[in-house]
Design a protein around this motif. Sequence first.
Motif, PDB file in Angstrom:
ATOM      1  N   ALA A   5      11.905   7.421 -15.466  1.00  0.00           N
ATOM      2  CA  ALA A   5      10.765   7.415 -14.995  1.00  0.00           C
ATOM      3  C   ALA A   5      10.389   7.321 -13.505  1.00  0.00           C
ATOM      4  CB  ALA A   5       9.760   6.683 -15.859  1.00  0.00           C
ATOM      5  N   GLY A   6      11.570   6.867 -12.903  1.00  0.00           N
ATOM      6  CA  GLY A   6      11.064   7.093 -11.989  1.00  0.00           C
ATOM      7  C   GLY A   6      10.759   5.487 -10.880  1.00  0.00           C
ATOM      8  N   LYS A   7      10.870   4.258 -12.007  1.00  0.00           N
ATOM      9  CA  LYS A   7      11.166   3.059 -11.351  1.00  0.00           C
ATOM     10  C   LYS A   7      11.762   2.250 -10.708  1.00  0.00           C
ATOM     11  CE  LYS A   7      11.774   1.363 -15.530  1.00  0.00           C
ATOM     12  NZ  LYS A   7      12.509   2.739 -16.130  1.00  0.00           N
ATOM     13  N   THR A   8      13.364   2.658 -10.650  1.00  0.00           N
ATOM     14  CA  THR A   8      14.283   1.966  -9.717  1.00  0.00           C
ATOM     15  C   THR A   8      14.186   2.963  -8.405  1.00  0.00           C
ATOM     16  OG1 THR A   8      16.016   1.187 -11.962  1.00  0.00           O
ATOM     17  CG2 THR A   8      16.428   1.333  -9.841  1.00  0.00           C
ATOM     18  N   THR A   9      13.944   4.002  -8.742  1.00  0.00           N
ATOM     19  CA  THR A   9      13.715   5.182  -6.974  1.00  0.00           C
ATOM     20  C   THR A   9      12.147   4.383  -6.540  1.00  0.00           C
ATOM     21  OG1 THR A   9      15.041   6.867  -8.465  1.00  0.00           O
ATOM     22  CG2 THR A   9      13.315   7.040  -6.137  1.00  0.00           C
ATOM     23  N   LEU A  10      11.642   3.769  -7.132  1.00  0.00           N
ATOM     24  CA  LEU A  10      10.360   3.674  -6.623  1.00  0.00           C
ATOM     25  C   LEU A  10      10.537   3.130  -5.221  1.00  0.00           C
ATOM     26  CD1 LEU A  10       7.486   3.518  -5.627  1.00  0.00           C
ATOM     27  CD2 LEU A  10       6.942   2.448  -7.335  1.00  0.00           C
ATOM     28  N   LYS A  59       0.902  -0.713   0.114  1.00  0.00           N
ATOM     29  CA  LYS A  59       0.117   0.209   0.047  1.00  0.00           C
ATOM     30  C   LYS A  59       0.573   1.453   0.072  1.00  0.00           C
ATOM     31  CE  LYS A  59      -4.052   2.643   2.813  1.00  0.00           C
ATOM     32  NZ  LYS A  59      -4.682   2.265   4.244  1.00  0.00           N
ATOM     33  N   ILE A  60       1.001   1.624  -0.568  1.00  0.00           N
ATOM     34  CA  ILE A  60       1.678   3.689  -0.977  1.00  0.00           C
ATOM     35  C   ILE A  60       0.947   4.473  -1.389  1.00  0.00           C
ATOM     36  CG2 ILE A  60       3.710   4.539  -2.688  1.00  0.00           C
ATOM     37  CD1 ILE A  60       4.309   1.863  -3.851  1.00  0.00           C
ATOM     38  N   GLU A  61       1.188   5.465  -0.383  1.00  0.00           N
ATOM     39  CA  GLU A  61      -0.043   6.604  -0.078  1.00  0.00           C
ATOM     40  C   GLU A  61       0.721   7.803  -0.047  1.00  0.00           C
ATOM     41  OE1 GLU A  61      -3.823   6.135   2.229  1.00  0.00           O
ATOM     42  OE2 GLU A  61      -1.552   5.754   3.095  1.00  0.00           O
ATOM     43  N   GLN A  62       0.577   8.856  -0.989  1.00  0.00           N
ATOM     44  CA  GLN A  62       1.901  10.198  -1.453  1.00  0.00           C
ATOM     45  C   GLN A  62       2.806  10.038  -1.438  1.00  0.00           C
ATOM     46  OE1 GLN A  62      -0.227  13.398  -2.278  1.00  0.00           O
ATOM     47  NE2 GLN A  62      -1.611  11.374  -3.344  1.00  0.00           N
ATOM     48  N   LEU A  63       3.249   8.836  -1.955  1.00  0.00           N
ATOM     49  CA  LEU A  63       4.639   9.202  -1.540  1.00  0.00           C
ATOM     50  C   LEU A  63       5.936   9.803  -2.600  1.00  0.00           C
ATOM     51  CD1 LEU A  63       6.905   6.647  -0.214  1.00  0.00           C
ATOM     52  CD2 LEU A  63       7.217   5.744  -2.101  1.00  0.00           C
ATOM     53  N   SER A  64       6.688  10.684  -2.615  1.00  0.00           N
ATOM     54  CA  SER A  64       7.655  11.186  -3.197  1.00  0.00           C
ATOM     55  C   SER A  64       8.778  10.843  -2.528  1.00  0.00           C
ATOM     56  CB  SER A  64       7.375  12.456  -2.691  1.00  0.00           C
ATOM     57  OG  SER A  64       5.856  12.891  -3.415  1.00  0.00           O
ATOM     58  N   LYS A  65       9.886  11.336  -3.619  1.00  0.00           N
ATOM     59  CA  LYS A  65      11.466  11.566  -3.433  1.00  0.00           C
ATOM     60  C   LYS A  65      11.955  12.419  -4.065  1.00  0.00           C
ATOM     61  CE  LYS A  65      15.375  10.266  -1.881  1.00  0.00           C
ATOM     62  NZ  LYS A  65      16.356  10.508  -0.635  1.00  0.00           N
ATOM     63  N   LYS A  66      12.864  13.149  -3.917  1.00  0.00           N
ATOM     64  CA  LYS A  66      13.519  13.847  -4.244  1.00  0.00           C
ATOM     65  C   LYS A  66      15.300  14.340  -3.981  1.00  0.00           C
ATOM     66  CE  LYS A  66      13.938  18.852  -5.203  1.00  0.00           C
ATOM     67  NZ  LYS A  66      12.954  20.238  -5.558  1.00  0.00           N
ATOM     68  N   ASP A 103      16.311  18.685  -9.504  1.00  0.00           N
ATOM     69  CA  ASP A 103      15.777  19.916  -9.704  1.00  0.00           C
ATOM     70  C   ASP A 103      14.074  19.505  -9.412  1.00  0.00           C
ATOM     71  OD1 ASP A 103      17.848  22.442 -10.474  1.00  0.00           O
ATOM     72  OD2 ASP A 103      17.618  21.332 -12.203  1.00  0.00           O
ATOM     73  N   THR A 104      14.158  17.827  -9.327  1.00  0.00           N
ATOM     74  CA  THR A 104      12.582  17.525  -9.642  1.00  0.00           C
ATOM     75  C   THR A 104      12.521  16.615  -8.948  1.00  0.00           C
ATOM     76  OG1 THR A 104      13.013  16.747 -11.777  1.00  0.00           O
ATOM     77  CG2 THR A 104      12.125  18.894 -12.378  1.00  0.00           C
ATOM     78  N   TYR A 105      11.167  15.523  -8.534  1.00  0.00           N
ATOM     79  CA  TYR A 105      11.054  14.799  -8.054  1.00  0.00           C
ATOM     80  C   TYR A 105      11.458  13.979  -8.967  1.00  0.00           C
ATOM     81  CZ  TYR A 105       9.044  17.524  -3.646  1.00  0.00           C
ATOM     82  OH  TYR A 105       9.389  17.578  -2.546  1.00  0.00           O
ATOM     83  N   SER A 106      11.850  12.594  -8.368  1.00  0.00           N
ATOM     84  CA  SER A 106      11.799  11.495  -8.896  1.00  0.00           C
ATOM     85  C   SER A 106      11.293   9.953  -9.152  1.00  0.00           C
ATOM     86  CB  SER A 106      13.219  10.530  -8.483  1.00  0.00           C
ATOM     87  OG  SER A 106      14.482  10.844  -9.469  1.00  0.00           O
ATOM     88  N   VAL A 107       9.908  10.220  -7.967  1.00  0.00           N
ATOM     89  CA  VAL A 107       8.749   9.686  -7.215  1.00  0.00           C
ATOM     90  C   VAL A 107       7.951  11.080  -6.815  1.00  0.00           C
ATOM     91  CG1 VAL A 107       8.051   7.846  -5.498  1.00  0.00           C
ATOM     92  CG2 VAL A 107       9.921   7.876  -7.043  1.00  0.00           C
ATOM     93  N   SER A 108       6.542  11.455  -7.631  1.00  0.00           N
ATOM     94  CA  SER A 108       5.854  12.227  -7.152  1.00  0.00           C
ATOM     95  C   SER A 108       4.335  11.722  -6.284  1.00  0.00           C
ATOM     96  CB  SER A 108       5.908  13.037  -8.129  1.00  0.00           C
ATOM     97  OG  SER A 108       5.498  14.234  -7.569  1.00  0.00           O
ATOM     98  N   GLY A 126       7.886   9.653 -12.425  1.00  0.00           N
ATOM     99  CA  GLY A 126       7.535  10.173 -10.264  1.00  0.00           C
ATOM    100  C   GLY A 126       6.079   9.285 -10.426  1.00  0.00           C
ATOM    101  N   LYS A 127       5.202   9.626 -12.042  1.00  0.00           N
ATOM    102  CA  LYS A 127       3.623   9.299 -11.396  1.00  0.00           C
ATOM    103  C   LYS A 127       3.032   7.927 -12.055  1.00  0.00           C
ATOM    104  CE  LYS A 127       2.864  14.535 -10.771  1.00  0.00           C
ATOM    105  NZ  LYS A 127       2.177  13.668  -8.932  1.00  0.00           N
ATOM    106  N   ILE A 128       1.946   7.816 -11.609  1.00  0.00           N
ATOM    107  CA  ILE A 128       1.651   6.648 -12.340  1.00  0.00           C
ATOM    108  C   ILE A 128       0.419   7.192 -13.661  1.00  0.00           C
ATOM    109  CG2 ILE A 128       0.120   4.785 -12.025  1.00  0.00           C
ATOM    110  CD1 ILE A 128       2.092   3.636 -11.014  1.00  0.00           C
ATOM    111  N   ILE A 129       1.021   6.830 -14.496  1.00  0.00           N
ATOM    112  CA  ILE A 129      -0.313   7.980 -15.417  1.00  0.00           C
ATOM    113  C   ILE A 129      -0.760   6.518 -16.273  1.00  0.00           C
ATOM    114  CG2 ILE A 129       1.660   8.859 -16.706  1.00  0.00           C
ATOM    115  CD1 ILE A 129       2.384   7.407 -19.048  1.00  0.00           C
TER     116      ILE A 129
END
Length: 246
Positions: A40-45, A3-10, A15-20, A209-212
Amino acid sequence: MIKIEQLSKKYKGADTYSVSDLDLFIDEKEIFGLLGPNGAGKTTLISLLCSLIKPTSGSFTIDGLTYKNPNQLKQLIGIVPQEYALYPSLTANENLKYFGSMYGLKGQLLKSKISQAIETLGLSKFANKKVSTFSGGMKRRINLIASILHEPKVLFLDEPTVGVDVQSKNVIIKYLQLLNQKGTTIIYTSHHLNEAEDFCTKVAIIDHGKIISQGKPQELISNQKKANNLEDVFLALTGKALRDHA
């Protein structure tokens, strides 16, 4: 299961978030594909979920545990990284004994688990050979065994079949399906979209960094005009521009 909620990583200095502000729910016993362009943020996630890095904000749980319970969480999960995580100067057996012991396995139980996995993945006659002599496909298979000896509830796979021959790829996929049938939840990233289409029960396409988009592969294909396969869906949603990333 996850369960992932509002998860972010900068990252520091970025300059930008890898996961937003990412939200995602993954059911138990799913084979869930995380697909996206380079950067896109896969490995960061995956790194966040494995507690290798800490989130900037937001939260997640895996079977009720968070990154604040790192020792318990690491016993719950297995990780197959994109790069080989093996000692080349050691034999396959020596590598697996070492990694198994890190999870508290020992004695006859560890020996039996290694022997069974090595046989299933067609490596028995190479068990006492140094990993430095192995082909890419053989290293991938040993890498996989090292991550599942402790029977994790959740297995993270970052490009598990990259750079391997067709035969090794087939053996790896069949073994992963067997693990899933026994109850292991699998989180999988890959640029092989045809493989993901056949292998995954559900996928999520991530970009910037977002699920589209997310859903069963065939549902995504049916919902996208003029799409014949998952690759068509992927290009329609993420574009055809090059995504060189360093």
